[in-house]
Enzyme design. Sequence first.
Site, PDB file in Angstrom:
ATOM      1  N   GLY A  49     -29.357   0.207  65.156  1.00 31.98           N
ATOM      2  CA  GLY A  49     -29.408   0.968  66.390  1.00 31.98           C
ATOM      3  C   GLY A  49     -30.242   0.163  67.354  1.00 31.98           C
ATOM      4  O   GLY A  49     -29.946  -0.997  67.598  1.00 31.98           O
ATOM      5  N   GLU A  50     -31.312   0.756  67.818  1.00 25.55           N
ATOM      6  CA  GLU A  50     -32.202   0.062  68.738  1.00 25.55           C
ATOM      7  C   GLU A  50     -33.637   0.292  68.246  1.00 25.55           C
ATOM      8  O   GLU A  50     -34.120   1.411  68.258  1.00 25.55           O
ATOM      9  CB  GLU A  50     -31.978   0.609  70.160  1.00 25.55           C
ATOM     10  CG  GLU A  50     -32.826  -0.031  71.209  1.00 25.55           C
ATOM     11  CD  GLU A  50     -32.778  -1.553  71.156  1.00 25.55           C
ATOM     12  OE1 GLU A  50     -31.685  -2.125  71.242  1.00 25.55           O
ATOM     13  OE2 GLU A  50     -33.854  -2.164  70.999  1.00 25.55           O
ATOM     14  N   CYS A  81     -30.346  -4.345  60.271  1.00 25.68           N
ATOM     15  CA  CYS A  81     -30.425  -4.733  61.685  1.00 25.68           C
ATOM     16  C   CYS A  81     -31.681  -4.172  62.362  1.00 25.68           C
ATOM     17  O   CYS A  81     -32.776  -4.645  62.076  1.00 25.68           O
ATOM     18  CB  CYS A  81     -29.139  -4.355  62.404  1.00 25.68           C
ATOM     19  SG  CYS A  81     -28.913  -5.327  63.914  1.00 25.68           S
ATOM     20  N   ARG A 110     -36.137 -10.461  67.443  1.00 27.33           N
ATOM     21  CA  ARG A 110     -35.091  -9.539  67.926  1.00 27.33           C
ATOM     22  C   ARG A 110     -34.039 -10.303  68.705  1.00 27.33           C
ATOM     23  O   ARG A 110     -34.351 -11.266  69.400  1.00 27.33           O
ATOM     24  CB  ARG A 110     -35.687  -8.492  68.867  1.00 27.33           C
ATOM     25  CG  ARG A 110     -36.338  -7.338  68.176  1.00 27.33           C
ATOM     26  CD  ARG A 110     -36.866  -6.350  69.191  1.00 27.33           C
ATOM     27  NE  ARG A 110     -35.815  -5.589  69.835  1.00 27.33           N
ATOM     28  CZ  ARG A 110     -35.835  -5.228  71.118  1.00 27.33           C
ATOM     29  NH1 ARG A 110     -36.812  -5.591  71.911  1.00 27.33           N
ATOM     30  NH2 ARG A 110     -34.839  -4.531  71.606  1.00 27.33           N
ATOM     31  N   ILE A 139     -24.588  -7.558  64.988  1.00 26.19           N
ATOM     32  CA  ILE A 139     -24.482  -6.988  66.336  1.00 26.19           C
ATOM     33  C   ILE A 139     -25.862  -7.059  67.001  1.00 26.19           C
ATOM     34  O   ILE A 139     -26.762  -6.319  66.638  1.00 26.19           O
ATOM     35  CB  ILE A 139     -23.990  -5.520  66.276  1.00 26.19           C
ATOM     36  CG1 ILE A 139     -22.665  -5.427  65.511  1.00 26.19           C
ATOM     37  CG2 ILE A 139     -23.836  -4.950  67.682  1.00 26.19           C
ATOM     38  CD1 ILE A 139     -22.274  -4.018  65.121  1.00 26.19           C
ATOM     39  N   ARG A 140     -26.012  -7.986  67.931  1.00 22.64           N
ATOM     40  CA  ARG A 140     -27.329  -8.235  68.557  1.00 22.64           C
ATOM     41  C   ARG A 140     -28.426  -8.221  67.492  1.00 22.64           C
ATOM     42  O   ARG A 140     -29.451  -7.562  67.620  1.00 22.64           O
ATOM     43  CB  ARG A 140     -27.612  -7.216  69.656  1.00 22.64           C
ATOM     44  CG  ARG A 140     -26.634  -7.309  70.836  1.00 22.64           C
ATOM     45  CD  ARG A 140     -27.021  -6.399  71.990  1.00 22.64           C
ATOM     46  NE  ARG A 140     -27.436  -5.077  71.556  1.00 22.64           N
ATOM     47  CZ  ARG A 140     -26.589  -4.131  71.154  1.00 22.64           C
ATOM     48  NH1 ARG A 140     -25.279  -4.344  71.145  1.00 22.64           N
ATOM     49  NH2 ARG A 140     -27.032  -2.978  70.779  1.00 22.64           N
ATOM     50  N   HIS A 180     -24.697  -5.474  59.049  1.00 23.69           N
ATOM     51  CA  HIS A 180     -24.362  -4.055  58.878  1.00 23.69           C
ATOM     52  C   HIS A 180     -23.313  -3.848  57.780  1.00 23.69           C
ATOM     53  O   HIS A 180     -22.135  -3.679  58.097  1.00 23.69           O
ATOM     54  CB  HIS A 180     -23.745  -3.508  60.175  1.00 23.69           C
ATOM     55  CG  HIS A 180     -24.678  -3.401  61.334  1.00 23.69           C
ATOM     56  ND1 HIS A 180     -25.389  -2.265  61.613  1.00 23.69           N
ATOM     57  CD2 HIS A 180     -25.000  -4.290  62.303  1.00 23.69           C
ATOM     58  CE1 HIS A 180     -26.111  -2.440  62.705  1.00 23.69           C
ATOM     59  NE2 HIS A 180     -25.892  -3.666  63.149  1.00 23.69           N
ATOM     60  N   GLU A 182     -22.677  -1.253  56.225  1.00 24.99           N
ATOM     61  CA  GLU A 182     -22.113   0.100  56.341  1.00 24.99           C
ATOM     62  C   GLU A 182     -20.867   0.119  57.219  1.00 24.99           C
ATOM     63  O   GLU A 182     -20.112   1.083  57.197  1.00 24.99           O
ATOM     64  CB  GLU A 182     -23.175   1.083  56.877  1.00 24.99           C
ATOM     65  CG  GLU A 182     -23.517   0.984  58.356  1.00 24.99           C
ATOM     66  CD  GLU A 182     -24.429  -0.200  58.708  1.00 24.99           C
ATOM     67  OE1 GLU A 182     -24.715  -1.037  57.827  1.00 24.99           O
ATOM     68  OE2 GLU A 182     -24.844  -0.291  59.883  1.00 24.99           O
TER      69      GLU A 182
HETATM   70  N1  GLN Z   1     -30.983  -5.446  68.993  1.00 20.82           N
HETATM   71  C1  GLN Z   1     -31.329  -4.229  68.304  1.00 20.82           C
HETATM   72  C2  GLN Z   1     -32.830  -4.031  68.221  1.00 20.82           C
HETATM   73  O1  GLN Z   1     -33.585  -4.812  68.698  1.00 20.82           O
HETATM   74  C3  GLN Z   1     -30.737  -4.211  66.925  1.00 20.82           C
HETATM   75  C4  GLN Z   1     -29.234  -4.132  67.004  1.00 20.82           C
HETATM   76  C5  GLN Z   1     -28.602  -3.388  65.864  1.00 20.82           C
HETATM   77  O2  GLN Z   1     -29.244  -2.687  65.099  1.00 20.82           O
HETATM   78  N2  GLN Z   1     -27.296  -3.514  65.778  1.00 20.82           N
HETATM   79  O3  GLN Z   1     -33.272  -3.093  67.675  1.00 20.82           O
END
Ligand code: GLN
Length: 200
Positions: A49-50, A81, A110, A139-140, A180, A182
């Site tokens: 997530g973030e 992540c 990050r 993903i990022r 990920h 999942e």
């Molecule tokens: N870039 C997100 C973060 O800094 C992580 C991205 C993700 O969980 N897919 O938390």
Amino acid sequence: MAEVTVGVLALQGDVREHVAALVAAGASAHPVRRPEELERVDGLVIPGGESTTISKLAEAYDLLEPIRKRIGGGMPVYGSCAGMIMLATEVLDGRPDQQSFGGIEMTVRRNAFGRQVDSFEAPVPIAAIPGGPVHGVFIRAPWVERVADGVEVLGRVAAGPAAGRIVAVRQGNAVATAFHPELTGDRRMHRYFVELVRRA
Ligand code: GLN
């Protein structure tokens, strides 16, 4: 086989996918949003997530200290992540007020893969997980820049521009991946974690 109960931290992120993957891996799985719910689980997944948002909400929901305590007490935990970032003892390129739960003595960066490879897929061979490389969906994602002596490197990116980067680690009962699992149909990573919970 003894039934184990695994929580998925449900403040933000891809909670449902982890619950489904854990059930497919043979565990009973529940979202965790309150300290009382945390008390009832044998292990915890911290989803992607973030991380800045998860950090803020963990403080707002009074979960930061209870989760730190349980991880410190040996509860198995798996972060993917943003969840990997939440388990790191040091975060680079984070927000200055960003908190983490700790659990793995490592430095993560990050959004490390940069714009060109912002989101990508690559194979990640993991010796502890037989049956061929795990398909890594990034993903990022963060990567791991440094690990302390007690941290086991489980996997690195095998091909492409990010080849060689550390993206899966374990220290004791704490496991983290930058990718990920999942989001793929491959349940080996979740089975690996459920097995860890069962043995703890
Ligand atoms: N870039 C997100 C973060 O800094 C992580 C991205 C993700 O969980 N897919 O938390």
